[in-house]
Design a protein around this motif. Structure first.
Motif, mmCIF file in Angstrom:
data_model
loop_
_atom_site.group_PDB
_atom_site.id
_atom_site.type_symbol
_atom_site.label_atom_id
_atom_site.label_comp_id
_atom_site.label_asym_id
_atom_site.label_seq_id
_atom_site.Cartn_x
_atom_site.Cartn_y
_atom_site.Cartn_z
ATOM 1 N N GLN A 8 -7.851 4.311 -4.947
ATOM 2 C CA GLN A 8 -7.759 2.885 -5.286
ATOM 3 C C GLN A 8 -8.512 2.615 -6.592
ATOM 4 O O GLN A 8 -8.011 1.933 -7.477
ATOM 5 C CB GLN A 8 -8.362 2.047 -4.141
ATOM 6 C CG GLN A 8 -8.209 0.544 -4.336
ATOM 7 C CD GLN A 8 -6.755 0.102 -4.216
ATOM 8 O OE1 GLN A 8 -6.053 0.491 -3.297
ATOM 9 N NE2 GLN A 8 -6.306 -0.693 -5.168
ATOM 10 N N GLU A 9 -9.698 3.203 -6.697
ATOM 11 C CA GLU A 9 -10.486 2.975 -7.913
ATOM 12 C C GLU A 9 -9.857 3.653 -9.131
ATOM 13 O O GLU A 9 -10.015 3.174 -10.247
ATOM 14 C CB GLU A 9 -11.913 3.490 -7.718
ATOM 15 C CG GLU A 9 -12.722 2.586 -6.822
ATOM 16 C CD GLU A 9 -14.214 2.863 -6.881
ATOM 17 O OE1 GLU A 9 -14.969 2.030 -6.359
ATOM 18 O OE2 GLU A 9 -14.630 3.899 -7.442
ATOM 19 N N ASP A 44 -12.402 6.985 -5.667
ATOM 20 C CA ASP A 44 -11.269 7.261 -4.773
ATOM 21 C C ASP A 44 -9.970 6.850 -5.474
ATOM 22 O O ASP A 44 -9.983 6.524 -6.660
ATOM 23 C CB ASP A 44 -11.437 6.561 -3.404
ATOM 24 C CG ASP A 44 -11.490 5.047 -3.511
ATOM 25 O OD1 ASP A 44 -10.990 4.487 -4.519
ATOM 26 O OD2 ASP A 44 -12.037 4.407 -2.592
ATOM 27 N N ARG A 59 0.846 -1.192 0.000
ATOM 28 C CA ARG A 59 0.000 0.000 0.000
ATOM 29 C C ARG A 59 0.878 1.236 0.000
ATOM 30 O O ARG A 59 1.748 1.385 0.851
ATOM 31 C CB ARG A 59 -0.936 0.001 1.202
ATOM 32 C CG ARG A 59 -2.224 0.769 0.893
ATOM 33 C CD ARG A 59 -3.219 0.680 2.000
ATOM 34 N NE ARG A 59 -2.755 1.470 3.121
ATOM 35 C CZ ARG A 59 -3.121 1.254 4.372
ATOM 36 N NH1 ARG A 59 -3.921 0.251 4.668
ATOM 37 N NH2 ARG A 59 -2.673 2.026 5.341
ATOM 38 N N LYS A 116 -6.874 3.661 -9.869
ATOM 39 C CA LYS A 116 -5.969 2.639 -10.406
ATOM 40 C C LYS A 116 -6.751 1.460 -10.989
ATOM 41 O O LYS A 116 -6.557 1.078 -12.144
ATOM 42 C CB LYS A 116 -5.015 2.128 -9.329
ATOM 43 C CG LYS A 116 -4.086 1.036 -9.848
ATOM 44 C CD LYS A 116 -3.242 0.415 -8.764
ATOM 45 C CE LYS A 116 -3.917 -0.691 -7.995
ATOM 46 N NZ LYS A 116 -4.276 -1.881 -8.785
ATOM 47 N N ASP A 117 -7.648 0.921 -10.175
ATOM 48 C CA ASP A 117 -8.336 -0.316 -10.588
ATOM 49 C C ASP A 117 -9.234 -0.100 -11.808
ATOM 50 O O ASP A 117 -9.322 -0.963 -12.677
ATOM 51 C CB ASP A 117 -9.161 -0.868 -9.418
ATOM 52 C CG ASP A 117 -8.277 -1.305 -8.258
ATOM 53 O OD1 ASP A 117 -7.062 -1.513 -8.478
ATOM 54 O OD2 ASP A 117 -8.792 -1.438 -7.126
ATOM 55 N N ALA A 125 -2.070 7.118 -9.648
ATOM 56 C CA ALA A 125 -2.840 5.870 -9.556
ATOM 57 C C ALA A 125 -3.324 5.457 -10.945
ATOM 58 O O ALA A 125 -3.311 4.272 -11.293
ATOM 59 C CB ALA A 125 -4.013 6.052 -8.599
ATOM 60 N N SER A 159 -4.141 6.548 -0.290
ATOM 61 C CA SER A 159 -3.509 5.242 -0.168
ATOM 62 C C SER A 159 -4.059 4.271 -1.208
ATOM 63 O O SER A 159 -5.262 4.182 -1.393
ATOM 64 C CB SER A 159 -3.757 4.699 1.240
ATOM 65 O OG SER A 159 -3.292 5.641 2.192
ATOM 66 N N VAL A 160 -3.154 3.570 -1.880
ATOM 67 C CA VAL A 160 -3.525 2.645 -2.956
ATOM 68 C C VAL A 160 -2.771 1.331 -2.774
ATOM 69 O O VAL A 160 -1.549 1.339 -2.565
ATOM 70 C CB VAL A 160 -3.153 3.245 -4.341
ATOM 71 C CG1 VAL A 160 -3.448 2.251 -5.465
ATOM 72 C CG2 VAL A 160 -3.887 4.556 -4.583
ATOM 73 N N ARG A 161 -3.509 0.219 -2.836
ATOM 74 C CA ARG A 161 -2.855 -1.089 -2.790
ATOM 75 C C ARG A 161 -2.498 -1.494 -4.219
ATOM 76 O O ARG A 161 -3.347 -1.477 -5.107
ATOM 77 C CB ARG A 161 -3.750 -2.135 -2.130
ATOM 78 C CG ARG A 161 -2.995 -3.394 -1.734
ATOM 79 C CD ARG A 161 -3.832 -4.321 -0.879
ATOM 80 N NE ARG A 161 -4.073 -3.811 0.477
ATOM 81 C CZ ARG A 161 -3.185 -3.832 1.470
ATOM 82 N NH1 ARG A 161 -1.978 -4.332 1.274
ATOM 83 N NH2 ARG A 161 -3.492 -3.351 2.665
ATOM 84 N N SER A 181 -9.544 4.487 7.239
ATOM 85 C CA SER A 181 -10.002 4.597 5.849
ATOM 86 C C SER A 181 -9.579 5.892 5.174
ATOM 87 O O SER A 181 -9.040 6.789 5.807
ATOM 88 C CB SER A 181 -11.534 4.471 5.791
ATOM 89 O OG SER A 181 -12.108 5.573 6.452
ATOM 90 N N THR A 182 -9.883 5.954 3.877
ATOM 91 C CA THR A 182 -9.594 7.136 3.064
ATOM 92 C C THR A 182 -10.670 8.197 3.285
ATOM 93 O O THR A 182 -11.850 7.894 3.219
ATOM 94 C CB THR A 182 -9.579 6.728 1.571
ATOM 95 O OG1 THR A 182 -8.454 5.882 1.353
ATOM 96 C CG2 THR A 182 -9.481 7.928 0.651
#
Lengths: 646, 204
Positions: free
Chosen positions: A147-148, A145, A12, A150-151, A20, A181-183, B64-65
């Protein structure tokens, strides 16, 4: 070695939204990236260019967004994966080709990333791009967000290949330029092979020629693809719901607004009473999914930025399904629960929610707020936008302003988009009177230059930057020359796309990945087109002013190139041409009669009017030593000295 | 991962374009991120290099974010690289419990340079900040940075001061490891010195 390829799967890390998106594209095994710089999109190409060699990518800064999309499309037609990022205005530029492309379909995964700018934080408008997805009939994804970001970028390539058409991912400034934060996922090892196949049957999408014709066939096919998209969107994990089974109110949102909604529900303590449906797939909407959530509540609030795009789409679905799910009460932009203009934030969403739900919300203690606002109002003077210390544009506009004053025919400047848009403000002596799209300064000046028969005798000057010259000024220059419009184009050549961070352009001997590249000479191009071309150094104020006055006397199309490198450019930063000093015996202050010309009119932040000594002073922290102010002081009190060499 | 005093913990870093606000917020965020916290940074860009006010919103959470924009009145620490920017931020994000750290060196707005507006005296700024916050630290970061050879280091001095306060779990070791990835080798020792100067300014 960049962090893009160092970081391992499952880690992460803190990434900017644009980073991202880059990581998502790399995880998808992208091969080609092309774009034109524009805030807030520029970091996507920038970061891809840094890993071009290691990841076997072709990355370019194209001359404009339409061309960048064409370059990316060529990669797709040859079977490779390509990404084309741009800001919202760029989608307008690219839209001509985009409409054809949507009709022809694509082969390798092709993703258009549009970075919109709600609130126009760094734009001259807050026009948005989502309606292009509906107008041009291509799928639209909106990450909620980091994470999304990137995904969804990664998945967009797969979706594009599944339906054989371009997919649009829409980001906004508060995602593109925010960090979270990004996994990380896995980076693939594959390297693609490019081949454009065209010998197959005419309508074969993989082996035939590529065209949007015959239109009836392709448009029909496009709609079949969108039907498939709807099916896929019904199952998408990017559409999520949080909240009670039977909410009193259903909030439907997308994009960074998801974070504002979550925060607002938290602030108001409404998480148990209000449901939050976050849609990542916003065009075409998945009808069954939306219907199932609409059925849960009688009251629906739609939270989104800029135009009521989602609101309109949801209302259409609700109308179609009214017989089954009943009549709903809608809240959103159209009833004023959410502002029609500007970007949102948690407080604006909380204000809307608090009204609908009848839950009072006070963000700040009233007495404190009053006291703090009074203190800020009286003690914190506003910071107007200004050219940087040492900016060549301040010098250029000083001379333009002086020349127009001397010319005395009510001449004016038609500007466009760049740092020099500030030419409309006191920073540029309010010389710019019109500012629209990239390249529009010269197009407009052309038009004004043809109004002589209608009695117009005001001279016009068009200004543009060196990157903008290649982007959109060239066709306007062709027009000006061919139509014999009496105009003066001043190219403010600071040797880079300064506003967005010094991305190289065709006028420089370097390309996006730092290799040597043929330089297109602006002066020779203009001359070859038939314009009279003069080159000056804007730091030489008197010569520049005299040149402008002389050119304004001549007919036809004249091009004046004012060439001086941007004060913030990596080559220039930290190097001073001069060490500036004030000769206190010469600065007469209030006695001078200049009425503080240097600080009041010239307004360079490196100069200070010292109220104590009643004289001008150099701020040694801010002054970068360009030396221009020495020439504006009527009494010669500002002195240039050679800098001490290190 | 230590629990935070409040979750999310809201930090605002404010200043003027060119003061290294963005870099400072990244360094601070990375120090926390590598300990496992969720971080969100919201930044103002665009006109920031041209003398405008800039700010970064940092949200730290164990869970969380959060939104890249802090809600009104909800800042826990305000770090101002320029003194009147601290007052400006309090008007929107302040509250009676907030901690304020501010650099003392003014960057005059053009309206002040041009003689159209006044810039308040330091003691008026100090009194105002004390009235509007729970704790105020005034730090002559620019002067200290100039002694180190470069005024831009004032941003790291201010980050060092945040470390010194002990409100967030950040130590010199975290800083050293983050800047090791951010700066070229020749700049590491001067940045470390800057951080330590900041730490010591609030420890006294």
């Amino acid at each position: 070695m960049s962090k893009w390829i160092e970081n391992k799967e499952g880690m992460r890390v803190l990434l900017m939204g644009n980073e991202a998106i880059v990581r998502g594209a790399l995880e998808a095994g992208v091969h080609v990236a092309a774009g034109y710089p524009g805030t807030p999109s520029s970091e996507i190409i920038e970061n891809l260019s840094k890993v071009a060699r290691e990841r076997h990518l072709y990355v370019e800064w194209s001359t404009n967004e339409k061309i960048s999309l064409e370059v990316a499309a060529a990669a797709s037609f040859a079977g490779l994966r390509a990404i084309c990022p741009m800001k919202q205005n760029g989608v307008n530029v690219a839209s001509d080709f985009l409409l054809h492309l949507a009709g022809s379909g694509t082969r390798g995964g092709l993703v258009l990333v549009s970075c919109d700018d709600p609130g126009a934080l760094s734009s001259a408008n807050e026009g948005e791009s989502r309606h292009f997805a509906r107008m041009i009939e291509i799928p639209l994804l909106e990450p909620g967000d980091f994470q999304e970001a990137k995904d969804m970028t990664r998945w967009a390539f797969e979706l594009s290949e599944e339906i054989k058409n371009i997919v649009m991912v829409r980001s906004v400034t508060r995602l593109s330029h925010a960090s979270g934060s990004v996994r990380l996922g896995k980076l693939p090892e594959k390297k693609g092979t490019a081949e454009f196949r065209f010998q197959g049957p005419f309508l074969n999408p993989d082996t035939g020629p590529v065209s949007s014709m015959p239109v009836a066939y392709h448009h029909d096919l496009q709609h079949k693809k969108l039907d498939r998209v709807r099916e896929l969107f019904e199952e998408s994990p990017f559409n999520t719901y949080e909240g009670p089974e039977k909410p009193e109110l259903l909030v439907i949102t997308s994009s960074a607004c998801t974070l504002y909604c979550r925060e607002a529900l938290n602030l108001l303590g409404l998480k148990d009473r209000v449901g939050l449906l976050k849609l990542g797939t916003t065009w075409p909407l998945p009808p069954k999914l939306v219907k199932s959530y609409l059925a849960k509540a009688g009251k629906i609030l739609i939270v989104e930025e800029v135009i009521s795009f989602l609101e309109d789409s949801v209302k259409i679905l609700a109308a179609e399904q009214a017989a089954e799910i009943g009549i709903k009460t809608f809240y959103g932009k159209n009833d004023g629960s959410i502002p029609m203009i500007g970007e949102l934030n948690p407080d604006l969403v909380a204000a809307g929610l608090s009204k609908i739900m009848g839950v009072p919300y006070l963000s700040m203690d009233g007495a404190y707020e009053k006291e703090a606002q009074e203190a800020a109002g009286s003690l914190a003077p506003g910071r107007e936008l200004n050219f940087c210390p040492g900016c060549p544009h301040r010098a250029s506009f000083w001379s333009i302003h002086k020349a127009l004053q001397l010319d005395n025919r009510q001449g004016f400047v038609c500007g466009d988009i760049g740092c020099y848009s500030l030419g409309a403000l006191p920073a540029g002596f309010q010389s710019v009177k019109i500012a629209h799209a990239m390249g529009s300064g010269l197009g407009l000046a052309c038009g004004f230059g043809k109004l002589g028969d209608f009695g117009m005798d005001q001279p016009t000057i068009a200004v543009c930057g060196d990157s903008t010259f290649f982007h959109a000024v060239l066709p306007a220059l062709v027009n000006a020359i061919h139509q014999e419009a009496a105009t003066l184009l001043i190219i403010l050549d600071n040797s880079g796309t300064a506003m967005t961070g010094f991305q190289p352009h065709p006028g420089l001997p370097i390309n996006a990945v730092g290799q040597e590249a043929p330089k297109v000479d602006i002066a020779r191009v203009c001359e070859a087109m038939g314009a009279k071309v003069v080159i000056r150094d804007p730091f030489n104020l008197e010569e520049t002013r005299a040149t402008i006055n002389a050119l304004l006397e001549q007919g036809g199309v004249k091009v004046l190139i004012l060439r001086q490198i941007c004060a913030l450019s990596p080559e220039k930063k930290g190097k001073e041409d001069y060490r500036m000093q004030i000769d206190e015996s010469r600065c007469l202050g209030d006695e001078c009669g200049c009425n503080h010309l240097c600080t009041r009119i010239f307004r360079c932040p490196g100069l200070i009017w010292d109220k104590g000594t009643k004289k001008s002073r150099i701020d040694e922290v801010i002054c970068v030593g360009c030396g221009v102010c020495a020439d504006i002081c009527p009494n010669g009190a500002i002195m240039r000295e050679e800098p001490v060499s290190l | 991962m230590k629990p935070l005093i409040q979750d999310p913990y809201n930090i605002i870093l404010a200043g003027v374009g060119g003061q290294g606000n963005v870099l400072a917020s990244r360094v601070l965020a990375n120090m926390l991120s590598r300990q496992g916290y969720f971080l969100t940074i919201g930044e103002t860009f665009g006109a920031s290099q041209r003398g405008g006010s800039v700010m970064s919103h940092l949200r730290v959470s164990a869970a969380s974010t959060w939104s890249p924009q802090i809600p009104k009145g909800k800042a826990h620490i305000i770090i101002a690289l320029e003194p009147v920017e601290a007052i400006r931020i309090l008007a929107t994000y302040g509250n009676r419990q907030v901690t304020v750290l501010t650099n003392t060196r003014p960057v005059y707005p053009v309206s002040v340079i041009a003689g159209e507006c006044n810039y308040p005296e330091t003691d008026i700024i100090k009194k105002t900040l004390e009235r509007l916050s729970a704790r105020v630290w005034l730090i002559d970061a620019t002067e200290e940075a100039m002694k180190l050879g470069n005024p831009i280091l004032s941003n790291i001095i201010m980050i060092g001061a945040v470390g010194g306060l002990g409100l967030l779990p950040i130590q010199l070791e975290d800083f050293v490891s983050v800047i090791g990835e951010t700066f070229p080798e020749k700049l590491l020792s001067v940045n470390q010195q800057a951080f330590e100067i900041g730490q010591n300014k609030v420890k006294k």
